[in-house]
Design a protein around this motif. Structure first.
Motif, PDB file in Angstrom:
ATOM      1  N   LYS A 109       0.795  -1.230   0.000  1.00  0.00           N
ATOM      2  CA  LYS A 109       0.000   0.000   0.000  1.00  0.00           C
ATOM      3  C   LYS A 109       0.827   1.278   0.000  1.00  0.00           C
ATOM      4  O   LYS A 109       0.302   2.350  -0.320  1.00  0.00           O
ATOM      5  CB  LYS A 109      -0.948   0.002   1.197  1.00  0.00           C
ATOM      6  N   LYS A 115       0.652   0.804  -6.735  1.00  0.00           N
ATOM      7  CA  LYS A 115      -0.654   1.406  -6.996  1.00  0.00           C
ATOM      8  C   LYS A 115      -1.126   1.036  -8.399  1.00  0.00           C
ATOM      9  O   LYS A 115      -2.322   1.009  -8.683  1.00  0.00           O
ATOM     10  CB  LYS A 115      -0.579   2.932  -6.846  1.00  0.00           C
ATOM     11  N   ARG A 139      -5.678  -1.315 -11.153  1.00  0.00           N
ATOM     12  CA  ARG A 139      -4.387  -1.945 -10.868  1.00  0.00           C
ATOM     13  C   ARG A 139      -4.326  -3.266 -11.620  1.00  0.00           C
ATOM     14  O   ARG A 139      -5.279  -4.037 -11.607  1.00  0.00           O
ATOM     15  CB  ARG A 139      -4.204  -2.173  -9.365  1.00  0.00           C
TER      16      ARG A 139
END
Length: 207
Positions: A109, A115, A139
């Motif tokens: 994250k 991302k 993604r």
């Protein structure tokens, strides 16, 4: 962001093509035929370590161990190693060593790269006839399978779409292992679940 990629085998050029859509990429190619045991220092090019993250498709434990060692010295923060080499995680306490047997199962994250790549995420719009009007990739799997799946889902009924997503993943040139217990089945399931989640969100937004 700059991404270094260690490749072994031309088939994996598909990763370079996909990642280059979003990031600057430097590729270091290894010979296809490597000895089973490498007991001498590997001279990686300096350009490989002038990147923010390194992805290794070396599929060789000695190469990967040496890569981790050099990355530590050069200040690389994250290395993603693809293959069944879980034991490699213990080789560094200074940098993050991520090891995955399937390239679409990573979730990090706090990194710009992840991302765009890792566990697939899609944004789906549903038409009045309960078919998929559009599927946008938020993604993607590193190999680009998610883009292929999203493109082929347009016009598919939402009841059929998750299963079809799994099937499409397997006919894409996915490089996960084949066979009854092969990683390709895991990749298919990951994409199936991603489509299920996207459809669920789309239905909630439509209410």
């Amino acid at each position: 962001m700059k991404v270094g990629i260690v490749l072994r085998g031309k088939a994996r050029d598909i990763f370079v093509k996909t990642i280059s859509r979003f990031f600057d990429v430097y590729v270091y190619r290894l010979p296809e035929d490597l000895p089973e045991i490498i007991d001498e220092e590997i001279n990686f090019p300096d350009k490989l370590f002038k990147t923010n993250i390194i992805l290794s498709y070396a599929f060789h434990p000695d190469v990967n161990i040496e890569l981790i060692k050099k990355a530590e010295e050069k200040g690389i923060r994250i290395i993603l190693i693809v293959g069944n080499f879980k034991f490699l995680r213990k080789y560094s306490k200074k940098i993050r060593v991520i090891v995955e047997d399937v390239c679409c199962s990573t979730l990090v994250k706090d990194c710009e790269f992840f991302k765009k790549f890792g566990i697939p995420e899609l944004k789906i719009k549903i038409g009045n006839d309960d078919t998929i009007k559009s599927a946008e990739v938020v993604r993607s799997a590193l190999c680009g399978a998610t883009f292929f799946v999203a493109d082929k889902l347009r016009g598919v009924n939402i009841e059929e779409a998750p299963i079809k997503a799994g099937y499409l993943t397997q006919i894409y040139p996915c490089l996960a292992s084949r066979g009854f217990r092969g990683g390709i089945h895991k990749a298919a399931m990951i994409h199936k679940l991603a489509v299920e989640r996207a459809i669920k969100r789309a239905i909630q937004e439509r209410l």
